[in-house]
Design a protein around this motif. Structure first.
Motif, PDB file in Angstrom:
ATOM      1  N   GLY A  22       0.805  -1.208   0.000  1.00  0.00           N
ATOM      2  CA  GLY A  22       0.000   0.000   0.000  1.00  0.00           C
ATOM      3  C   GLY A  22       0.839   1.258   0.000  1.00  0.00           C
ATOM      4  O   GLY A  22       2.064   1.211  -0.187  1.00  0.00           O
ATOM      5  N   PRO A  23       0.208   2.417   0.228  1.00  0.00           N
ATOM      6  CA  PRO A  23       0.931   3.682   0.267  1.00  0.00           C
ATOM      7  C   PRO A  23       2.008   3.647   1.348  1.00  0.00           C
ATOM      8  O   PRO A  23       1.785   3.117   2.443  1.00  0.00           O
ATOM      9  N   PRO A  24       3.188   4.205   1.079  1.00  0.00           N
ATOM     10  CA  PRO A  24       4.274   4.151   2.060  1.00  0.00           C
ATOM     11  C   PRO A  24       3.964   4.986   3.304  1.00  0.00           C
ATOM     12  O   PRO A  24       3.372   6.064   3.217  1.00  0.00           O
ATOM     13  N   GLU A  25       4.366   4.472   4.456  1.00  0.00           N
ATOM     14  CA  GLU A  25       4.198   5.193   5.720  1.00  0.00           C
ATOM     15  C   GLU A  25       5.325   6.213   5.875  1.00  0.00           C
ATOM     16  O   GLU A  25       6.435   6.002   5.378  1.00  0.00           O
ATOM     17  N   PRO A  26       5.066   7.318   6.598  1.00  0.00           N
ATOM     18  CA  PRO A  26       6.090   8.351   6.758  1.00  0.00           C
ATOM     19  C   PRO A  26       7.147   7.992   7.810  1.00  0.00           C
ATOM     20  O   PRO A  26       7.031   6.992   8.526  1.00  0.00           O
ATOM     21  N   HIS A  27       8.123   8.859   7.903  1.00  0.00           N
ATOM     22  CA  HIS A  27       9.270   8.684   8.796  1.00  0.00           C
ATOM     23  C   HIS A  27       8.862   8.360  10.227  1.00  0.00           C
ATOM     24  O   HIS A  27       9.360   7.409  10.827  1.00  0.00           O
ATOM     25  N   ASP A  59       3.229   9.237  -2.715  1.00  0.00           N
ATOM     26  CA  ASP A  59       2.708   8.105  -3.481  1.00  0.00           C
ATOM     27  C   ASP A  59       1.389   7.647  -2.856  1.00  0.00           C
ATOM     28  O   ASP A  59       1.325   6.584  -2.233  1.00  0.00           O
ATOM     29  N   PRO A  60       0.323   8.424  -3.026  1.00  0.00           N
ATOM     30  CA  PRO A  60      -0.936   8.153  -2.314  1.00  0.00           C
ATOM     31  C   PRO A  60      -1.526   6.777  -2.554  1.00  0.00           C
ATOM     32  O   PRO A  60      -2.198   6.234  -1.677  1.00  0.00           O
ATOM     33  N   VAL A  65       5.890   2.872  -5.259  1.00  0.00           N
ATOM     34  CA  VAL A  65       6.508   1.889  -4.362  1.00  0.00           C
ATOM     35  C   VAL A  65       6.393   0.484  -4.941  1.00  0.00           C
ATOM     36  O   VAL A  65       7.341  -0.317  -4.889  1.00  0.00           O
ATOM     37  N   GLU A  66       5.241   0.172  -5.508  1.00  0.00           N
ATOM     38  CA  GLU A  66       5.045  -1.153  -6.100  1.00  0.00           C
ATOM     39  C   GLU A  66       6.039  -1.402  -7.242  1.00  0.00           C
ATOM     40  O   GLU A  66       6.623  -2.483  -7.357  1.00  0.00           O
ATOM     41  N   VAL A  67       6.233  -0.380  -8.088  1.00  0.00           N
ATOM     42  CA  VAL A  67       7.204  -0.509  -9.183  1.00  0.00           C
ATOM     43  C   VAL A  67       8.603  -0.718  -8.619  1.00  0.00           C
ATOM     44  O   VAL A  67       9.357  -1.585  -9.087  1.00  0.00           O
TER      45      VAL A  67
END
Length: 553
Positions: A22-27, A59-60, A65-67
């Protein structure tokens, strides 16, 4: 190397990254989960450069990220080959098995993970916060680029959620922050400063050198205009750095291009100033120097017509063939006149070279002349007014890299946007499509050619040596399987009979695909039997399948 203390725990294990979804989580979330790691000597770092797909989140939908995840898996298991760019079309460079193993055990620097985050980057929004974050980002980018062992530019063709504009390699090249990261990489102290461009989960290549030379930080695009001055300073620091291995190895090249790279006004130098700047002992020594980056090339790339005349007066040859500069985008057998066009020198430099007996119709080993490498309208005018011939491939060369205005000038001299099958070349529309990913003006150029009756259904017909290259590639794909061969091999195997639409499908360019279909492109197969739809599918550009299937015959 200094990295701010609260930015120091900034790396994510590749193994952990590959398990994310899924969408990446932040720092801050990754920090709470214990997934961020402090850099230590010997850590193998992969720096990821990319464009954000919205103003508030990089990257909502998690598409980038998947790529990246699929590409990393392919790099690690060897199914994704990283080859030379399609301009060089060489198999000389690739990732070693050791590098692939290091990547598997390595750590990622990805801004959303690694920086206590930057909120919305908009003029007038969160001014104090963004100014503070921008300052921290400027401090951290050179540090983390310097720490990195591999630099990935992740540039799949996707849609920006706020603007609805396409985001791809060409737009990545246009962004000021991305250029800053790129320059820090190329001018770092690393022995290997290669940049790997990840176009999709199944296609990547080493960056074409002229792509970065023609994209200064100073005139990059910024969401927040105030960032321009701050980020431009990164370029100055990088170019001025005495520790850069690139600068040490190619000092004269970068010294000559420095004003152009930094968008600074060229300062006139007398002979003594030129000799001191480029480290020659005398004018005679400079004139007779036969090194790769000789005095003639120094004068050409720095636009110094005074020194060109002085060097000729002391025995220098204006028809010297280039050698040893291929890694910088200037290939063996090309001439200094070609170097002047490719480096976008003023027309006066070309005129001076021709006045000093440079052969305006000399050919490189690929059969191209300086006119085919023209980059500006002024180049075209000077060359044609001084007797340059316009063989069939000239327009293809110009259309590949120059702006539409340059193509328009060439067309005004009755250079037809067609090609001669007997010459073994393809047409200008083929060239635009093939190299469209790095050309932000590709659509405008294609529209111009189509308006001048370029044949949207022209089929490439290789002859002579090119025919043998294509046949060998066909045999290789038949033996190993099309999907298991690198892009260079796939291109040659697909060349015979391919149409501009076929190339647009092969490189995954949606806008060009739509444009060619609008102008009546048919779904003709190449001689291998691949239709544009097949070429899109074989190269994993699945977003084009519905569009092409609608128009299939």
């Amino acid at each position: 190397m200094h990295v701010g203390a609260h930015w120091y725990r900034a790396m994510v294990r590749v193994a952990d990254f590959l398990r994310m979804s899924g969408p990446p989580e932040p720092h801050n979330v990754l920090q709470e989960q214990g997934l961020l790691h402090q850099w230590y000597p010997g850590m193998f770092v992969i720096f990821v450069s990319h464009q954000w797909l919205s103003s508030g989140h990089p990257d909502p939908q998690g598409k980038q990220v998947e790529v990246l995840q699929k590409a990393l898996r392919g790099i690690i298991d060897g199914s994704l080959q990283v080859t030379e760019d399609i301009v060089s079309r060489s198999d000389d460079k690739s990732l070693s098995s050791d590098t692939r193993r290091h990547i598997a055990d390595g750590f990622l620097f990805f801004d959303w993970f690694s920086i206590p985050q930057i909120t919305a980057r908009q003029n007038g929004v969160n001014e104090d916060t963004t100014k503070s974050d921008a300052a921290l980002a400027v401090q951290s980018i050179p540090a983390y680029v310097e720490l990195s062992n591999v630099f990935l530019a992740v540039v799949p063709e996707l849609v920006h959620e706020d603007s609805t504009e396409l985001v791809n390699y060409a737009t990545w090249l246009s962004r000021g922050w991305c250029r800053a990261e790129l320059w820090c990489r190329l001018l770092s102290s690393k022995a290997d400063n290669s940049v790997i461009v990840v176009y999709s989960a199944t296609e990547s290549e080493f960056m074409f050198p002229l792509d970065w030379q023609n994209n200064s930080i100073v005139d990059g695009r910024f969401t927040v205009e105030a960032d321009r001055t701050t980020v431009a300073r990164l370029g100055e620091v990088a170019v001025e750095s005495p520790s850069s291995s690139v600068l040490r190895c190619n000092y004269r090249f970068y010294a000559a291009l420095r004003p152009k790279l930094l968008k600074q006004e060229r300062k006139h130098q007398d002979a003594d100033g030129f000799l001191k700047y480029f480290q020659f002992n005398s004018v005679l020594e400079a004139a007779l120097d036969d090194s790769s980056m000789n005095a003639v090339m120094c004068a050409v790339l720095s636009g110094d017509t005074f020194m060109l005349r002085l060097l000729v007066a002391n025995g220098a040859d204006m028809n010297t063939k280039l050698r040893g500069l291929s890694s910088l985008g200037y290939y063996d057998s090309q001439t200094v006149l070609m170097a002047a066009t490719k480096s976008r020198q003023e027309p006066s430099v070309l005129a001076t070279l021709i006045e000093l007996r440079a052969d305006v119709n000399a050919r490189s080993r690929t059969g191209l002349s300086a006119l085919a490498m023209a980059r500006t309208p002024g180049h075209v005018k000077v060359l044609l007014e001084n007797g340059a011939e316009a063989p069939p491939r000239v327009l293809s060369g110009v259309a590949s890299f120059a702006c539409p205005e340059t193509v328009k000038v060439l067309l005004s001299y009755r250079c037809e946007p067609t090609f001669d099958p007997e010459s073994g070349s393809s047409g200008p529309l083929h060239a635009v499509a093939l190299l469209s990913r790095g050309n932000i003006k590709a659509i405008e150029t294609a529209e111009l050619l189509l308006a001048h009756r370029a044949d949207v259904n022209a089929c490439a017909r290789p002859v002579n040596d090119l025919l043998w290259i294509c046949r060998q590639a066909r045999l290789r794909t038949a033996f190993y399987g099309f999907a298991n061969c690198n892009m260079t091999t796939r291109l040659w195997a697909s060349f015979a009979g391919i149409t501009p639409l076929g190339y647009a499908a092969m490189v995954g360019h949606e806008q060009l695909t739509k444009l060619f279909l609008k102008y009546g492109a048919e779904s003709f197969p190449n001689e291998r039997g691949d239709t544009p739809e097949d070429l899109a599918r074989n190269n994993h550009h699945y977003h084009l399948i519905p569009l092409l299937a609608t128009f299939s015959t």
